[in-house]
Write an enzyme that holds these catalytic residues in place. Sequence first.
Site, PDB file in Angstrom:
ATOM      1  N   ASP A  31      45.768  66.099  23.779  1.00  0.00           N
ATOM      2  CA  ASP A  31      45.567  66.261  22.444  1.00  0.00           C
ATOM      3  C   ASP A  31      47.248  65.670  21.700  1.00  0.00           C
ATOM      4  O   ASP A  31      47.707  65.307  22.158  1.00  0.00           O
ATOM      5  CB  ASP A  31      46.457  68.236  21.503  1.00  0.00           C
ATOM      6  N   ILE A  32      46.650  65.186  19.984  1.00  0.00           N
ATOM      7  CA  ILE A  32      47.675  64.221  19.876  1.00  0.00           C
ATOM      8  C   ILE A  32      49.068  64.128  19.656  1.00  0.00           C
ATOM      9  O   ILE A  32      50.104  63.791  19.648  1.00  0.00           O
ATOM     10  CB  ILE A  32      46.969  63.047  18.557  1.00  0.00           C
ATOM     11  N   ASN A  88      41.000  78.005  17.407  1.00  0.00           N
ATOM     12  CA  ASN A  88      41.261  78.750  15.767  1.00  0.00           C
ATOM     13  C   ASN A  88      39.741  78.550  15.277  1.00  0.00           C
ATOM     14  O   ASN A  88      39.032  77.555  15.062  1.00  0.00           O
ATOM     15  CB  ASN A  88      42.325  77.308  15.210  1.00  0.00           C
ATOM     16  N   GLN A  95      42.555  76.840  11.675  1.00  0.00           N
ATOM     17  CA  GLN A  95      41.498  75.299  11.846  1.00  0.00           C
ATOM     18  C   GLN A  95      41.623  73.923  10.875  1.00  0.00           C
ATOM     19  O   GLN A  95      41.814  74.148  10.036  1.00  0.00           O
ATOM     20  CB  GLN A  95      40.187  75.822  11.982  1.00  0.00           C
ATOM     21  N   HIS A 101      36.785  73.379  19.048  1.00  0.00           N
ATOM     22  CA  HIS A 101      37.772  72.977  20.475  1.00  0.00           C
ATOM     23  C   HIS A 101      37.963  74.063  20.383  1.00  0.00           C
ATOM     24  O   HIS A 101      38.468  74.516  20.163  1.00  0.00           O
ATOM     25  CB  HIS A 101      37.974  71.433  19.754  1.00  0.00           C
ATOM     26  N   HIS A 103      41.395  74.411  22.728  1.00  0.00           N
ATOM     27  CA  HIS A 103      42.586  73.822  23.295  1.00  0.00           C
ATOM     28  C   HIS A 103      43.037  74.310  24.708  1.00  0.00           C
ATOM     29  O   HIS A 103      42.723  75.965  25.001  1.00  0.00           O
ATOM     30  CB  HIS A 103      44.093  74.630  22.287  1.00  0.00           C
TER      31      HIS A 103
HETATM   32  P1  AMP Z   1      43.288  73.225  15.236  1.00  0.00           P
HETATM   33  O1  AMP Z   1      44.382  72.706  14.612  1.00  0.00           O
HETATM   34  O2  AMP Z   1      42.300  74.154  16.379  1.00  0.00           O
HETATM   35  O3  AMP Z   1      41.990  72.498  14.738  1.00  0.00           O
HETATM   36  O4  AMP Z   1      43.095  71.631  16.504  1.00  0.00           O
HETATM   37  C1  AMP Z   1      43.179  70.404  16.127  1.00  0.00           C
HETATM   38  C2  AMP Z   1      44.160  70.259  16.760  1.00  0.00           C
HETATM   39  O5  AMP Z   1      42.788  67.737  16.594  1.00  0.00           O
HETATM   40  C3  AMP Z   1      45.785  69.520  16.376  1.00  0.00           C
HETATM   41  O6  AMP Z   1      45.925  70.186  17.359  1.00  0.00           O
HETATM   42  C4  AMP Z   1      46.031  68.132  16.186  1.00  0.00           C
HETATM   43  O7  AMP Z   1      46.636  67.763  16.541  1.00  0.00           O
HETATM   44  C5  AMP Z   1      44.757  67.547  17.189  1.00  0.00           C
HETATM   45  N1  AMP Z   1      44.351  65.968  17.318  1.00  0.00           N
HETATM   46  C6  AMP Z   1      44.008  65.741  15.481  1.00  0.00           C
HETATM   47  N2  AMP Z   1      43.608  64.846  15.680  1.00  0.00           N
HETATM   48  C7  AMP Z   1      43.729  63.994  17.069  1.00  0.00           C
HETATM   49  C8  AMP Z   1      43.420  63.220  17.534  1.00  0.00           C
HETATM   50  N3  AMP Z   1      42.170  61.678  16.975  1.00  0.00           N
HETATM   51  N4  AMP Z   1      42.715  63.016  19.534  1.00  0.00           N
HETATM   52  C9  AMP Z   1      43.695  64.307  19.729  1.00  0.00           C
HETATM   53  N5  AMP Z   1      43.855  65.241  19.668  1.00  0.00           N
HETATM   54  C10 AMP Z   1      44.081  65.051  17.683  1.00  0.00           C
END
Ligand code: AMP
Length: 115
Positions: A31-32, A88, A95, A101, A103
């Site tokens: 995760d970024i 989420n 979300q 996805h 986590h």
């Molecule tokens: P959610 O809030 O459950 O939809 O989680 C989306 C997740 O994607 C968040 O934890 C972000 O930090 C992660 N995210 C968004 N863009 C990227 C990316 N380019 N590379 C890795 N993680 C990402």
Amino acid sequence: MAENCIFCKIIKKEIRSQIVYEDEDTIAFHDINPQAPVHILVIPKKHIPSLAEVHENDKDILGKLLLTASKVAKKLAISEDGYRVVVNTNRDAQQTVFHIHVHVIGGRPMSWPPG
Ligand code: AMP
Ligand code: ZN
């Protein structure tokens, strides 16, 4: 694959990510914006917007997501101490990316209930 889906772009390697595991159906990457020492996202290569939009014929891929989560947790050495798996789903759960996805979060003790 969906146009303008950031995770579909990660699958196609159009956006760079730190991939920790990949097979024919799933991919896992860091995760970024990590919320713990280990924070991995496991996604299916098939574009499914959320857990609220799965169908009977998605059951194999849904099973694969958890299997990959378990493999990744072992690979990153958090399996024995423990980790949390979170999906989420839609607005109340915040979300933000609408490609389903999982986590996988670990590497520190966590509290319950989650916020
Ligand atoms: P959610 O809030 O459950 O939809 O989680 C989306 C997740 O994607 C968040 O934890 C972000 O930090 C992660 N995210 C968004 N863009 C990227 C990316 N380019 N590379 C890795 N993680 C990402
Ligand atoms: Zn997608």
